[in-house]
Each structure stands twice: as C-alpha cells, then as structure tokens.
Design an enzyme around this catalytic site. Structure first.
Site, PDB file in Angstrom:
ATOM      1  N   GLN A  77       0.812  -1.404  -0.314  1.00  0.00           N
ATOM      2  CA  GLN A  77      -0.469   0.169  -0.184  1.00  0.00           C
ATOM      3  C   GLN A  77       0.739   1.362  -0.442  1.00  0.00           C
ATOM      4  OE1 GLN A  77      -2.215  -1.018   3.183  1.00  0.00           O
ATOM      5  NE2 GLN A  77      -0.483  -1.635   4.908  1.00  0.00           N
ATOM      6  N   TYR A 107     -10.945   7.012  18.784  1.00  0.00           N
ATOM      7  CA  TYR A 107     -10.862   5.705  18.109  1.00  0.00           C
ATOM      8  C   TYR A 107     -10.359   4.733  18.772  1.00  0.00           C
ATOM      9  CZ  TYR A 107     -10.901   2.282  14.781  1.00  0.00           C
ATOM     10  OH  TYR A 107     -10.914   1.403  14.489  1.00  0.00           O
ATOM     11  N   ASP A 132      -0.644   0.695  13.613  1.00  0.00           N
ATOM     12  CA  ASP A 132      -0.108   2.515  14.319  1.00  0.00           C
ATOM     13  C   ASP A 132       0.067   1.910  16.279  1.00  0.00           C
ATOM     14  OD1 ASP A 132      -2.314   3.090  15.790  1.00  0.00           O
ATOM     15  OD2 ASP A 132      -3.177   2.414  14.266  1.00  0.00           O
ATOM     16  N   ASP A 202      -9.152  -4.176  13.920  1.00  0.00           N
ATOM     17  CA  ASP A 202      -9.205  -2.600  13.385  1.00  0.00           C
ATOM     18  C   ASP A 202      -8.784  -2.590  11.434  1.00  0.00           C
ATOM     19  OD1 ASP A 202      -9.012   0.292  13.376  1.00  0.00           O
ATOM     20  OD2 ASP A 202      -6.745  -0.064  13.460  1.00  0.00           O
ATOM     21  N   ASP A 205     -10.223   1.373   5.964  1.00  0.00           N
ATOM     22  CA  ASP A 205     -11.145   1.992   5.893  1.00  0.00           C
ATOM     23  C   ASP A 205     -10.930   1.874   4.150  1.00  0.00           C
ATOM     24  OD1 ASP A 205     -11.644   4.672   8.062  1.00  0.00           O
ATOM     25  OD2 ASP A 205     -12.878   3.226   7.563  1.00  0.00           O
ATOM     26  N   TYR A 271     -12.970  11.426  10.929  1.00  0.00           N
ATOM     27  CA  TYR A 271     -13.179  10.426  10.007  1.00  0.00           C
ATOM     28  C   TYR A 271     -15.057  11.288   9.413  1.00  0.00           C
ATOM     29  CZ  TYR A 271     -10.829   7.367  12.083  1.00  0.00           C
ATOM     30  OH  TYR A 271      -9.049   6.265  12.864  1.00  0.00           O
TER      31      TYR A 271
END
Length: 351
Positions: A77, A107, A132, A202, A205, A271
């Site tokens: 990615q 979050y 993360d 997790d 998105d 978000y």
C-alpha cells in the site's frame, strides 16, 4: 500512489489528489502547490488534502496541509504523513485518512476498552490490524492482560508510525506484545480453539459490504479462536452512511457467535461524518452485557506503557456508546436494532 508525468497522484476510491513528487522523509511546503482546479469527482484546493470516496457521495473532506513529512509505497500500500494546520500530524493510507494526532485517542480508546471492560480479567488478547500501535497502547492499560498478539502484514507501516507517531506506536514497547507479520485470517487458522479472551479487529477504511473481514468464514475463525464468553470488537462504519448494512451484519453474527451482539459508536472529528461505529460480539458462555462494564478502568491511574491518562473513555461514555439515536434504531422491517428486546432474548437464553 501512482506517478503520472512527474506528479504523485493519491487515490481513494475513484478520486485523486495530485502533489509534486518528493522523496521519503523530505519536508515540502504545500502552499506552493499548483492549482488543479476542479475535477469531475470533487474540487481540489491547492495546499489542502482532500478525501473523497463513492461510499460517501456528494461530499469531500479537506484538511489544510502545512508540510508533507513522508510519502512512500510498501509492497502492499501507499502511505503519506503530513503536518496539518488543525489536526497535527496525519497518516494517509492508499488515499484514505487513517489517523490524526488530534483525535486518534477517541477511536483507539473506544475500540479497545469497550470489549476489554465488558469481561472480567481479560488475559490473552489478539489484535488484527492496528499496525499504528495505538490499540496496543490502550490494551497495555489493563494489568490483567498477560499476552498480546498482533497480526500486521506491513512492516513498513509499523516503521513509519514508530518514526512519525511515537506516542501512538509506543504500544509496541509493552513486553507482553508479540508481533506476527502475517495476514490475520491465516494466523487465525493456526490458532487452537478457545485461545483468546478478546479479539480486536482494526479494519482498513473504507469498509465495503463485500469486505473480506465481514464475510462469514472470517467471523467463524474469530468465534472459534475465542473462549466461551470471549468477545470480538470490529470497526463497523458510521450510522450516517448506508455503505454497510449494520442490521444485516448483526443478523449474520448472531448464529456464529451465539452470545450477545451489540452496536456502539463514538465521535472522531477527522473521520467522514465525525462518527464511527463498532460491532461487539460474544461467544456462547457467560452472558456479556456490553452496555454495563464489569471491568472498570481508572481514567487517571491506568497507564500501561502510555505516557498520559485516558482522554476519552470512561464508564459513563462506555454506557452511552450503546445508546442509538431514534433514526439509527429503525431498520427496513420496522424492528429495532440494539434494543431491549434483543437483550432480553440474550438473558433468557442464558438462564
């Protein structure tokens, strides 16, 4: 990211944002960006990051960029880190905003403590995704936890977070953490039945209805890996978007997990819509009433490896997270989601 005629193009869905090419780690003043005018997808404003996706039609989300601190591409990615005017440092993955310094805790704390505070003495926890390190940081606040596994396939993502978001990636410093560089589904297939007290997923998105993580085989793997009365928490989109049918997802999960199934939500300003949801499921066994935490955490004294106390989560916020606005309770057949009827059914089943 793709390079076209010397310009880096960041795409999210069908959209794109064009930036002059820079080297990884180079700082760049985006006020000098050229005006790209308007596209058929959405407007582009020089010096601003724009996020747009077809699952949020008719809108785009803009953040003013001060400096681009990093951009690069791993085997899997593309990634970008920039300094924003209003949200501190921002992490972008394949064109989609993932995390900002200003509100990441809303979050990270909720996706972690909603499940872990709903069961007594969680001992072994699995995190799928969450590279993360922020969820690891929050798990570390629970002294009862003895072992934490994390599956993250992209080591470059981990390294970028450690360099640019050390207060988030500090979760990796917990000695209870074991990093498995492996796809989560593959890892779950090798896990003995009943291994974990809690599994946190997790997901990346934007979530799509056909996302692999929301297909029955994945949920079956998760349920098998949980002990009786164990819990799963997975990100489940916003109540303001219909890109994911929440009620359908809950109906799918009930026969798989055979315990409680609940939907909760929290506020994350960066978000889209400012809201994000969570699906929580428990396996057959001791009744888990997600709305009433049985394992409270002290907001001021539970640090783990974190340098600061909790900023968002507390017992009152936990209970309120399961209260849905009236419009979100309504589904196509007129029944109610997350209501007292389903809780009563769960309780009756455990008597």
């Amino acid at each position: 990211m793709a390079k076209e005629d010397g310009v880096v193009v960041v795409r999210n869905g069908d959209s794109e944002v064009s930036l002059p090419p820079i080297s990884a780690g180079t700082e760049y003043n985006t006020k000098e960006l050229a005006d790209d005018n308007l596209t058929d997808d959405h407007p582009k404003v020089p010096g601003w990051f724009s996020e747009y996706c077809p699952i949020w039609p008719g809108q785009a989300h803009f953040l003013k960029v001060e400096k681009i601190l990093f951009q690069g591409r791993s085997e899997y990615q593309s990634m970008m880190v920039f300094q924003s005017s209003a949200y501190g440092k921002v992490f972008i993955l394949d064109g989609a905003l993932q995390l900002t310094e200003k509100d990441e805790f809303a979050y990270q704390e909720m996706i972690t403590h909603l499940p872990l505070c709903s069961i007594p003495n969680p001992n072994k926890v699995l995190l799928i995704g969450g590279g993360d390190g922020g969820i690891l940081r929050e798990i570390s606040r629970h002294s009862a936890v003895q072992h934490i596994d994390i599956c993250e396939i992209d080591t470059m993502l981990v390294d970028v977070y450690k360099k640019y978001f050390p207060s988030v990636a500090i979760g990796y410093e917990d000695p209870r953490v074991t990093l498995h560089v492996k796809d989560g589904s593959v890892f779950l297939k090798s896990v003995p039945e009943g291994t974990y007290d809690a599994i946190i997923v997790d997901a990346f998105d934007p979530i799509r209805p056909d996302h692999e993580l929301h297909k029955t085989p994945f949920f079956e793997l998760v349920a098998k890996a949980l002990r009786p009365g164990g819990v799963m928490c997975i990100q489940a989109e916003s109540i303001w978007f219909r890109s994911l049918d929440i009620e359908q997802l809950m109906v799918k999960c009930r026969p798989i997990f055979k315990g409680s199934v609940r939907y909760a939500w929290t506020i994350v300003p960066a978000y889209p819509s400012g809201v994000i949801g969570f699906l929580l499921c428990s396996t057959e066994g001791p009744l888990v009433d997600f709305r009433n935490p049985v394992n409270p955490i002290d907001p001021n004294n539970s640090y783990g490896v974190a340098k600061e106390p909790l900023k968002f989560y507390n017992t009152e916020v936990h209970m309120a997270a399961f209260c849905l606005p009236s419009f979100a309770k309504k589904v196509n057949n007129g029944s109610k989601m997350n209501g007292v009827e389903t809780l009563a059914a769960d309780e009756a089943k455990h008597k």
